[in-house]
Design a protein around this motif. Sequence first.
Motif, PDB file in Angstrom:
ATOM      1  N   THR B  89       6.676   8.377  -7.115  1.00  0.00           N
ATOM      2  CA  THR B  89       6.957   7.118  -6.257  1.00  0.00           C
ATOM      3  C   THR B  89       6.858   7.396  -4.604  1.00  0.00           C
ATOM      4  O   THR B  89       6.459   6.631  -3.932  1.00  0.00           O
ATOM      5  N   VAL B  93       4.467   5.206  -2.174  1.00  0.00           N
ATOM      6  CA  VAL B  93       4.809   4.579  -1.007  1.00  0.00           C
ATOM      7  C   VAL B  93       3.855   4.956   0.040  1.00  0.00           C
ATOM      8  O   VAL B  93       3.331   4.246   0.766  1.00  0.00           O
ATOM      9  N   GLU B  97       1.241   2.599   2.136  1.00  0.00           N
ATOM     10  CA  GLU B  97       1.428   2.359   3.563  1.00  0.00           C
ATOM     11  C   GLU B  97       0.151   2.914   4.363  1.00  0.00           C
ATOM     12  O   GLU B  97      -0.161   1.974   5.456  1.00  0.00           O
ATOM     13  N   TYR B 107       1.390  -5.974   2.935  1.00  0.00           N
ATOM     14  CA  TYR B 107       2.829  -5.169   2.693  1.00  0.00           C
ATOM     15  C   TYR B 107       2.888  -5.182   1.303  1.00  0.00           C
ATOM     16  O   TYR B 107       2.635  -6.322   0.512  1.00  0.00           O
ATOM     17  N   THR B 109       5.553  -5.332  -1.450  1.00  0.00           N
ATOM     18  CA  THR B 109       6.750  -5.781  -1.532  1.00  0.00           C
ATOM     19  C   THR B 109       7.799  -4.818  -2.362  1.00  0.00           C
ATOM     20  O   THR B 109       7.326  -4.050  -3.104  1.00  0.00           O
ATOM     21  N   LEU B 110       9.274  -4.820  -1.859  1.00  0.00           N
ATOM     22  CA  LEU B 110      10.069  -3.914  -2.453  1.00  0.00           C
ATOM     23  C   LEU B 110      10.141  -3.940  -3.932  1.00  0.00           C
ATOM     24  O   LEU B 110      10.336  -3.142  -4.978  1.00  0.00           O
ATOM     25  N   VAL B 113       7.425  -1.908  -5.530  1.00  0.00           N
ATOM     26  CA  VAL B 113       7.741  -0.457  -5.280  1.00  0.00           C
ATOM     27  C   VAL B 113       8.696  -0.155  -6.495  1.00  0.00           C
ATOM     28  O   VAL B 113       8.835   0.969  -6.946  1.00  0.00           O
ATOM     29  N   PHE B 114       9.840  -0.845  -6.691  1.00  0.00           N
ATOM     30  CA  PHE B 114      10.913  -0.874  -7.747  1.00  0.00           C
ATOM     31  C   PHE B 114      10.416  -0.774  -8.974  1.00  0.00           C
ATOM     32  O   PHE B 114      10.565   0.137  -9.876  1.00  0.00           O
TER      33      PHE B 114
END
Lengths: 79, 133
Positions: B89, B93, B97, B107, B109-110, B113-114
């Motif tokens: 993970t 990330v 980035e 970007y 989104t969260l 990422v989750f």
Amino acid sequence: MVALDRFHDAVLPMKNRLRVLRAEQNWSQAELGMRVGVSRQAINAIETGRYDPGLPLAMKIARAFERRVEDVFELEDQD
Amino acid sequence: MSQKTGPESRLQLLGWFIGSLLLWLVSLILATTVLARRSESSVLRGLMVAVGVLGFLPLVWVIARMILAEDEFTRRIHFYALGLAFAATALFVVTAEYLRRAQFIDYVTLPIVFLAMVVAWWLSIVFTTRYYR
């Protein structure tokens, strides 16, 4: 997972007599696992050297065979 | 630590898991639905944040209990899997980035990422279990 194998060899150089002792009792891996409260996969992993049990489990295994822990598990001789 | 891994406790844990999963889904739907309306009330928005977060916590707790209820061998598998998932993970990330800074992507989104974290965790469990088979 070669890195894990090398880690095990470096930090946990153990060998065991599980297979021999199990054969003497005519127990399957599953049966031994049931006696000590772990899965068949756990017993297989211990026998193949991929996993070294913690102290409580090692003592349960030794007790199941009515042996001392050091009669079941021992450190490998290292040069 | 005593371990309760008998059938009764496993059934109880399964019940807790299903219950906490349902609670999470309900809180997720409620919070996201209300927040999507962009209410002027900060109290309402704050309340929905609390609903969303607090609705997720029981699931986290139950999953932790399920792992801790396993035998030491299975707990070791989960230990390695969580470590691998954390690293994967983090790599995701960091990569995202740099790709964003290089203007190749927007970007991330969260929720993405989750999702990546959950997938990484599942794959780590699969690989680690196969290693110890």
